[in-house]
Scaffold this active site. Sequence first.
Site, PDB file in Angstrom:
ATOM      1  CE1 TYR A  19       0.710   0.515   4.586  1.00  0.00           C
ATOM      2  CE2 TYR A  19      -0.322  -1.644   4.566  1.00  0.00           C
ATOM      3  CZ  TYR A  19       0.473  -0.726   5.135  1.00  0.00           C
ATOM      4  OH  TYR A  19       0.768  -1.011   6.481  1.00  0.00           O
ATOM      5  CE  LYS A  20       4.349   2.146   4.584  1.00  0.00           C
ATOM      6  NZ  LYS A  20       3.505   3.274   4.972  1.00  0.00           N
TER       7      LYS A  20
END
Lengths: 365, 365
Positions: free
Chosen positions: A175-176
């Site tokens: 999710y980064k």
Amino acid sequence: MAEVVEQEWGVDLISSWNKHGWFTMANRVGAKMAKLIGAKAHEVMVADSTSVNLFKVVSAALQLRPHRRIIVSERANFPTDLYMLEGLIRQLGSRHELRLMDHDDDISASITDAVAVVVLTHVSYRTGRMLDMAHCTQLAHQAGALVVWDLAHSAGAVPVELNEAGADFAVGCGYKYLNGGPGAPAFLFVAEALQDSCEQPLSGWFGHAQPFAFEHTYTPASGIQRFQCGTPPILSLVALEVGVDLMLEACQQELRQKSVGLCDTFVALVQQECSSWAFQQVSPNSASKRGSQVCLAHPEGYAIIQALIAQGVVGDFRAPDILRFGFAPLYISYVDVWRAVQQLKAVMRERLWDREEYRQQSAVT
Amino acid sequence: MAEVVEQEWGVDLISSWNKHGWFTMANRVGAKMAKLIGAKAHEVMVADSTSVNLFKVVSAALQLRPHRRIIVSERANFPTDLYMLEGLIRQLGSRHELRLMDHDDDISASITDAVAVVVLTHVSYRTGRMLDMAHCTQLAHQAGALVVWDLAHSAGAVPVELNEAGADFAVGCGYKYLNGGPGAPAFLFVAEALQDSCEQPLSGWFGHAQPFAFEHTYTPASGIQRFQCGTPPILSLVALEVGVDLMLEACQQELRQKSVGLCDTFVALVQQECSSWAFQQVSPNSASKRGSQVCLAHPEGYAIIQALIAQGVVGDFRAPDILRFGFAPLYISYVDVWRAVQQLKAVMRERLWDREEYRQQSAVT
């Protein structure tokens, strides 16, 4: 997402597990990610959260070094990594010791032949400092220890060469920099040579050799599959796959060049535009030792980040005083960097310029 | 889903963790689920997979019974439950014994005062058999043992009263009767009285008392929150919340009446229409001992289920010979049941009617 929700889930229902490849999606997306982190397709799989995956691979590593009792990590590691190690050690009967290094320089001295596994984060969430993966892995191997790399701030942000470095295990989140969506599923890497010689304790049915034989006892699947546990969350996996696909359209070398350019520009502009305020640069100056982020420290860090976010410049605050600026090279432009620094300057001028203590601190540091 | 992807994730970005309540979503959805399983709002949380949650709660239960060494479960339990118990026991140094019952009747005899925890599935995936939760829990408590209930085939399918039954722990999945989408996140229940007296080994940052203080050591949050581990997959959670919201619009008593009606009708129609073929009813006849599913056994079960699915009647095959028909009372109608049985009859007539062995077996059973 709409296609999967409306057609695959909405119309084809449960048949999509076969028809649309949901069963093998965690492997398929893992194989794509492998290209971003210098691994073989069958060495990477999407599963669970980074925390849960760390628990799995460190358990497996300890199993491979049954007579060693020390786990080495850094005090400044991302806290959940340390928390998971704590939980694991407690569950194993507190026979292992978690030895935390205070400085990167201590790595060589800390890795003795009593060390089972070294858990390192490649790019520090707090400082952006990037470790030399090949060198650290070599140090560990020389002492007979295994290495687990946390790639949360590396995958999609900087070139990673797990195979070239001889890495044993790795984990990371989707999710980064991979743009997989909020709380996107995480991934794990297990070097081919180790996969069949160790097991992990979260031995759920998706890691079974024949999950749909519904046998009463567990037989681990061969290869990376045994590191899977329960049924993966398909909808979140779908978004992650799109993120990874987009990332793969770019040339990784060009992405790195852009990332270095963005960070260097930010560093230079902060020096040029914001030297009146007490910002300390926490990240290394040299691009070769830095991920795709620049961190500054300031006693009013929290208020400054909040003011920036209100202006559309979205950074992170990390306690106690760190402002983190991440430069996702896929979509952040040089103009964005210029605007961010101008906003930072404006925030400092408008909100903090009259607070004499910052000017004084600035003079000192 | 579109709203969350386009607006919350797409426009509001990371600020949605606060602005749109992503941080507390796992608790919010858990609190809604609590209404469906007879628990208090703060006793239920969405997290991870059923398998991972089972690992957490059984670990916690064993911690509460440190001098007991036996875990009781059923040989016919859903395999991943048994696999996870195997993995946990191995991780704990193989000092515990997994004692598997072969018949429900053995429960009373199996729970001695050496038993730490009893892991039971409320509604069997294979047979649809529903256990008397209050009675079994009482038996366990009388022997000083704790109980973990697997509600995978119960939540949203049959009324569950965890508090009334005095249950200690429970786990379950969101992707069956709760309509949470493929591989939807799972949930766990921990009775209020136990929450602060035990910990679980997957001690990730989302279970920390102050996750954003970034402390170096783990301090468990109070209450159910300490059973959280990593960052939850928001997109999958969103779909699950919609499923639970829809379920809550219905009266649970009326749902149960409809479920019983659907299952009874199916049983009666199979007897009436399909008596020429060798179907054995695996599920109990009495609705009070059955979940919202009816299972039949047939040596050609796999082929029959495949043929039915091709006709739009979606059942499951479970090895070696079980045809499982689940009746989700929220959207399955009596007409659907009639059509399913007519399709079953048609499949048997068209494909299998001339195979003499089935007629013979039918005569015997």
